[in-house]
Design a protein around this motif. Structure first.
Motif, mmCIF file in Angstrom:
data_model
loop_
_atom_site.group_PDB
_atom_site.id
_atom_site.type_symbol
_atom_site.label_atom_id
_atom_site.label_comp_id
_atom_site.label_asym_id
_atom_site.label_seq_id
_atom_site.Cartn_x
_atom_site.Cartn_y
_atom_site.Cartn_z
ATOM 1 N N ARG A 1 51.090 66.413 15.788
ATOM 2 C CA ARG A 1 49.665 66.128 15.655
ATOM 3 C C ARG A 1 49.061 65.867 17.031
ATOM 4 O O ARG A 1 49.578 65.051 17.799
ATOM 5 C CB ARG A 1 49.433 64.905 14.760
ATOM 6 N N PHE A 2 47.970 66.593 17.326
ATOM 7 C CA PHE A 2 47.172 66.351 18.521
ATOM 8 C C PHE A 2 45.832 65.788 18.069
ATOM 9 O O PHE A 2 45.117 66.427 17.284
ATOM 10 C CB PHE A 2 46.930 67.643 19.298
ATOM 11 N N SER A 3 45.456 64.606 18.557
ATOM 12 C CA SER A 3 44.203 63.994 18.137
ATOM 13 C C SER A 3 43.412 63.541 19.363
ATOM 14 O O SER A 3 43.979 62.995 20.319
ATOM 15 C CB SER A 3 44.487 62.808 17.209
ATOM 16 N N TYR A 4 42.101 63.777 19.298
ATOM 17 C CA TYR A 4 41.202 63.456 20.404
ATOM 18 C C TYR A 4 40.202 62.393 19.961
ATOM 19 O O TYR A 4 39.910 62.250 18.777
ATOM 20 C CB TYR A 4 40.470 64.717 20.873
ATOM 21 N N THR A 5 39.663 61.663 20.916
ATOM 22 C CA THR A 5 38.706 60.601 20.613
ATOM 23 C C THR A 5 37.432 61.202 20.043
ATOM 24 O O THR A 5 36.906 62.169 20.607
ATOM 25 C CB THR A 5 38.364 59.801 21.876
ATOM 26 N N PRO A 6 36.921 60.671 18.932
ATOM 27 C CA PRO A 6 35.684 61.209 18.356
ATOM 28 C C PRO A 6 34.527 61.137 19.352
ATOM 29 O O PRO A 6 34.435 60.211 20.164
ATOM 30 C CB PRO A 6 35.421 60.286 17.154
ATOM 31 N N GLY B 1 39.730 66.788 16.436
ATOM 32 C CA GLY B 1 38.760 66.340 17.434
ATOM 33 C C GLY B 1 38.794 67.098 18.747
ATOM 34 O O GLY B 1 38.111 66.702 19.705
ATOM 35 N N TYR B 2 39.524 68.193 18.818
ATOM 36 C CA TYR B 2 39.639 68.990 20.048
ATOM 37 C C TYR B 2 38.293 69.610 20.396
ATOM 38 O O TYR B 2 37.600 70.151 19.531
ATOM 39 C CB TYR B 2 40.694 70.066 19.811
ATOM 40 N N TYR B 3 37.867 69.528 21.674
ATOM 41 C CA TYR B 3 36.567 70.085 22.029
ATOM 42 C C TYR B 3 36.662 71.198 23.074
ATOM 43 O O TYR B 3 35.711 71.482 23.801
ATOM 44 C CB TYR B 3 35.591 68.998 22.482
ATOM 45 N N GLY B 4 37.824 71.863 23.119
ATOM 46 C CA GLY B 4 37.910 73.092 23.910
ATOM 47 C C GLY B 4 37.136 74.217 23.228
ATOM 48 O O GLY B 4 36.859 74.172 22.032
ATOM 49 N N HIS B 5 36.785 75.249 23.990
ATOM 50 C CA HIS B 5 35.990 76.352 23.447
ATOM 51 C C HIS B 5 36.817 77.294 22.577
ATOM 52 O O HIS B 5 36.268 78.021 21.746
ATOM 53 C CB HIS B 5 35.357 77.158 24.588
ATOM 54 N N GLN B 6 38.107 77.322 22.784
ATOM 55 C CA GLN B 6 38.933 78.276 22.050
ATOM 56 C C GLN B 6 40.268 77.652 21.677
ATOM 57 O O GLN B 6 40.671 76.623 22.208
ATOM 58 C CB GLN B 6 39.160 79.523 22.894
#
Length: 1062
Positions: free
Chosen positions: A726-731, A766-771
């Protein structure tokens, strides 16, 4: 019990042999004593198999085994102490192992103490060994069968809870019983004045009461009849307030901090008031027979007329005490039905079944038509060769003639238990420490077994793999039952009768307290080794003298820091479960529990860990998840070099001290928030590089990890055991939008966190990369992520494309949620970067995109406009369930879906307001559409069985559905019923509408404009939105009831109206 000793004694013998080889006796000044101990243990070990077979009919042998086990536990404690002290000596010395020990033991009294205890053990064992011949115990020539697990049998599908275990359903009798009960439960009898009627199913233990109740609970007619359906297992110890809380939870409520009946009863009243409910109370004991009149009646009598309570019990008096309307007795299976069940459980084909039928029917007779007994024997036969010789061995077993077994335990249980390899027996018996209906979590259970010493070295297999194999084997043999609502068989339960049987076998060792009630007590001549307490027990003084305790389980125990002093008394403690406790701290003295292997503090009030936590060097399991007040982890945690499981999920721990790389044995690691880069102060992604045994990993706040080099050094792709990630990013915090540079760094970091091909379950949140990360593009490498079965992409708000996911050839479930930057899904979703594949022989499964996909979810994609999938591109041939929700701009379903998803059975579309037409769904059986104000037409769904339409006010056309089973219509604003009902042909129709429309329908009566829209339908039920009003119409035989005139009573249409209707 002796076969457990077979494993236990074998393990101790191996450890003593190693001590002898290391010449420990010489170091301790007791030359020859350890060798003597080894020889005595081996002599006793030879007769343990014979003692196992004879002890059931001999109290003298039972006592002999108990005495032996007591000595073996003491020996195990002594060996463990020796190993700990020697490691202390070596770790604190700059000299070699032998020099360190000699110098240390020459200066301390430790050597004298250990030597004296070994002499005492020798003396006690000699006395025990002398009794062998007096008891008539002999060495058996047959070998003890080791456990060898066949992975080909690891995926047997078993289901529990109110879910039906399909392998349990055999013959016509259960179908007939189900029909009878469903008819009783759904028919309103004349002269009955109560809103809630009680029905009781009675039968002896193991006869199939629960299986029958499950089948009734899941019957479609029950699902249609009742607004509220819930299932509660009533254990012998579940009473009063605890039962009320359980029912409130199952009914969808929340009891909060309420503990008293005076608080809980009004809560339950509010939950069921005016609702037609169906409650199953499974396994009600005589002690709880007053549960209806004395507890639940006042709380639940306000349910709507026709509500039902179904009770299962082994005692016929319960029906009388509960004033049951009807009682049904479950009969034993007929010989043919029993044989059919045995065939299923033994997994034999038709040809073999014909050959083995004569012996099989004799086994059926032995099992006396009891399904649980048949399942037990089926579990034995499943592991034997399918021939007459092996089946005859089971038929002629001495266990069929055992006379001293308590009446509630069939002899088949003991035979099945005896067939278990010794290492599996102790794993099964350990589960009896937990309360009835307890949900076991696979990973935690494996570590509990490890802490107890049940998982012995199996060469190439890690202890986690071995424990998982044990778990699967116990499922295969029907000792544990899988809970189907959890992915990957990770949770299970134990049948209450098998739990009681395991408790009977361990009655000499375990002390169990449930809700302040003693369930099982240790024999007085034994030292207490395991204590299990459920609920908050006021008086724990009784156990303070139990200094040999190895396992302490405090289940839902709210005791706080007063436990600290008591825990220090248990110096031999190996397993400690303090989940949900109010404990806020651990003292330095607590960390002197040097034998401790398993520590569960999850969901506790823990605020800090002491610096001395590193002294618990035997610890393999440390669970801190949901310790919401915990904000700091001391660096001494990295002295726990044997740690295999560590969770800090949902804590306030933001920075992990430097040194994580020391924990090389971690197998499950959850909640880690890596530091932004490699530093001299805190642990970063780089520190994951040494964890080559990791199998489950969850990383949080990855947006803070900005070091691409550190990500590369994490070396995830070489972690060959990793299967869950699991990869999780800050909201995203309000208006704070990541810069382009930040997005690029986040993409680069995730690209370097390439998982290995072994991965099966992946979640990115929550990942915010473009792709998507480049490693999700399978491309030309078929081995990349070839085992991935579950993929969830949640709240990845900056994705612009979903490229080549269709090439994940074994993907079973795909969930995409919150991808708000996606505007179009096209060919690139199915193929590699949109490249046109050769379409000759397009049906070849190896090139069909999403070849194994079973479930697909698109959710909260607010800017998704177009889904392109042409008819000439095969894909998703096995897709069964498709969910599209909160996609307000999507205008239509693709032609390729309609043409190629030929296995699609369930389609759910919600909050997709631009879709106007839903049509040409050839295979769909279950269609659910809600919150679409622009939906105009549903057409050509020829195989439909159920359709639900909710808040679709502009739907005008519903056509080409043929006759189907059931329809639900809901619209809180509609003034009149829709015209399309006139030509729609469901057998049953349920409507939810506002009060005014319901009143209008009932007041118009037969011949009214609203009535004509549904009078051709066999059964129609209409409810107000708050369910305070209802009306029910049946075409044949005609009936119409409503509570519109008098809200708590049913009325009937006058006989004159009935005649005119005819």
């Amino acid at each position: 019990m002796a076969m457990i000793l077979q494993a236990f004694v074998g393990n101790i013998s191996s450890r003593l042999t190693k001590m002898a080889a290391d010449e420990v006796g010489m170091l301790l000044g007791i030359p020859g004593q350890i060798e003597k101990l080894v020889n005595t243990v081996r002599d006793i070990q030879c007769v343990l198999s014979d003692a196992e077979r004879k002890q059931i009919n001999s109290s003298a042998i039972q006592r002999w085994l108990m005495e032996l086990k007591d000595v073996m536990y003491d020996a195990d404690d002594l060996i463990d102490t020796w190993q700990i002290k020697t490691e202390d000596c070596v770790s604190s010395s700059k000299f070699s192992w032998s020099v360190s020990l000699i110098s240390s033991f020459n200066k301390t009294k430790f050597a004298h103490e250990i030597g004296t205890k070994i002499k005492e053990l020798n003396s006690r064992l000699e006395e025990i060994s002398k009794k062998k011949s007096d008891l008539g115990l002999n060495e058996l020539l047959e070998d003890v069968r080791p456990f060898k697990y066949s992975r080909s049998n690891s995926d047997i599908s078993l289901k529990t809870d109110p879910s039906i275990v399909l392998a349990d359903i055999v013959g016509d009798k259960i179908e007939e019983d189900t029909e009878l009960l469903v008819k009783w439960l759904t028919t309103e009898e004349k002269g009955v004045t109560e809103n809630v009627n009680v029905f009781v199913v009675v039968g002896m233990p193991g006869i199939g009461k629960t299986t029958l109740a499950k089948k009734v609970f899941n019957d479609l007619r029950i699902q249609e009849e009742f607004h509220l359906k819930f299932w509660v297992c009533v254990s012998k110890d579940l009473k009063g307030a605890e039962l009320l809380k359980c029912i409130i939870r199952e009914a969808g409520g929340c009891h909060g901090a309420a503990e008293e009946r005076s608080e809980l009863v009004p809560m339950l009243k509010r939950l069921v008031r005016g609702k037609k409910f169906f409650l199953v109370l499974d396994d009600v004991w005589p002690e709880s027979q007053n549960v209806w009149d004395g507890l639940l009646r006042d709380a639940m009598i306000g349910g709507a007329r026709g509500s039902r309570l179904l009770v299962t019990t082994r005692d016929g008096n319960v029906a009388r005490f509960m004033n049951a309307t009807t009682t049904h007795s479950v009969e034993k299976l007929s010989d043919e039905d029993a044989w059919s069940l045995l065939i299923k459980q033994a997994a034999i084909d038709q040809i073999k079944s014909e050959i083995l039928k004569d012996i099989g029917l004799q086994l059926v007779k032995k099992c006396d038509g009891l399904p649980l007994s048949l399942k037990a024997i089926g579990g034995v036969l499943r592991r034997r060769d399918k021939n007459e010789v092996e089946w005859q061995k089971i038929l002629k077993s001495d266990f069929w003639s055992v006379v001293d077994l308590p009446s509630e335990f069939h002899r088949a249980f003991h035979l099945s238990y005896d067939d278990l390899p010794s290492n599996l027996k102790q794993c099964f018996l350990f589960c009896s420490l937990y309360p009835e209906d307890f949900m076991f979590e696979r990973v935690q259970l494996v570590y509990l077994w490890l802490a107890e010493g049940f998982l012995c070295d199996e060469g190439s297999l890690s202890f986690v793999e071995l424990g998982k194999d044990y778990y699967n084997e116990l499922i295969s043999r029907n000792f544990l039952e899988v809970s189907p609502e959890y992915y990957d068989k990770k949770r299970c339960k134990m049948h209450d009768l098998l739990r009681s049987f395991a408790g009977y076998l361990t009655k000499g060792e375990n002390f169990i307290i449930r809700k302040n009630v003693l369930s099982r007590k240790s024999e007085s001549f034994l030292k207490l080794r395991r204590l299990s307490i459920e609920g908050t027990t006021k008086d724990l003084e009784f156990c303070k003298k139990e200094k040999y305790l190895r396992t302490l389980l405090l289940i839902d125990n709210r005791t706080g820091d007063v436990l600290q002093d008591m825990l220090l008394l248990f110096s031999q403690l190996r397993t400690l479960d303090l989940a949900n406790s109010n404990i806020t701290r651990l003292s330095d003295s607590f960390c002197g529990l040097e034998h401790l292997r398993f520590l569960n503090l999850s969901r506790s009030k823990l605020q800090s860990l002491p610096n001395s936590i590193g002294n618990l060097r035997r610890l393999v399991y440390l669970n801190l998840d949901n310790c919401e007040q915990l904000s700091h982890v001391p660096s001494s945690i990295f002295d726990l070099l044997d740690l295999g499981y560590l969770s800090i999920y949902n804590t306030k721990v933001m920075l992990f001290p430097l040194g994580l790389r020391k924990l090389e044995k971690l197998i499950q690691f959850h909640g880690f928030k890596p530091y932004k880069n490699s530093s001299n102060s805190f642990s970063s992604l780089e520190d994951l590089g040494t964890m080559y045994q990791i199998s489950e990993l969850s990383l949080y706040s990855l947006d803070k990890a900005l070091d691409v080099t550190a990500a590369k050094k994490a070396n995830l792709q070489d972690k060959v055991h990793l299967f869950r990630l699991r990869f999780s990013y800050t909201p995203n915090q309000g208006s704070q939008v990541p810069t382009i540079e930040e997005k690029n760094v986040v993409e680069d970091v995730l690209n370097e966190l390439r998982p290995p091909p072994s991965l099966k379950i992946l979640t990115i949140n929550g990942y915010y990369g473009h792709q998507l990360p480049n490693w999700l593009h399978v491309g030309t490498d078929p081995s990349n992520l070839k085992f991935l079965r579950y993929l969830e992409l949640t709240n990845c708000e900056c994705f612009r494309q979903l490229s080549s996911l269709g090439q994940l050839s074994n993907l079973d479930l795909l969930r995409i949620k919150g991808a708000i930057s996606i505007t179009k899904i096209g060919r690139e979703f199915l193929l590699d970067d949109g490249k046109d594949h050769i379409r000759t022989e397009v049906t070849h499964s190896s090139i069909v995109p999403f070849a194994q996909l079973n479930k697909l979810y698109f959710m909260r994609m607010s800017n998704w406009v177009e889904w392109l999938w042409e008819e000439d591109q095969p894909a998703m041939p096995k897709l069964k369930k498709l969910f599209i929700e909160d996609c307000p701009k999507l205008s239509s379903l693709p032609k390729g879906l309609l043409h190629h998803a030929t296995s699609l059975e369930l389609l759910q579309i919600g909050n997709c307001e631009t879709i106007k037409y839903v049509e040409n769904l050839q295979s769909v059986k279950d269609l659910r559409i809600f919150n679409n104000s622009n939906l105009y037409k549903i057409s050509n769904v020829p195989n439909i069985s159920f359709i639900r339409i909710s808040e679709c006010p502009n739907l005008k056309i519903l056509e080409n559905l043929k006759r189907f089973h059931r329809m639900e219509l809901s619209d809180i604003l509609m003034e009149t019923l829709p015209e399309y009902l006139i030509t729609t042909m469901p057998e049953k129709l349920t409507i939810w509408c506002k009060n005014e429309l319901l009143v209008k329908i009932t007041c118009q009566g037969i011949g009214g404009s609203e009535w004509k829209k549904f009078e051709h339908i066999h059964v129609v039920k209409v409810y107000s939105n708050d369910q305070s009003l209802y009306a029910e119409y049946r075409k044949s035989p005609f009936s119409f009831t409503t509570n519109v005139d008098q809200q708590k009573q049913s009325n009937s249409i006058s006989s004159e109206d009935e005649e005119s209707a005819g």
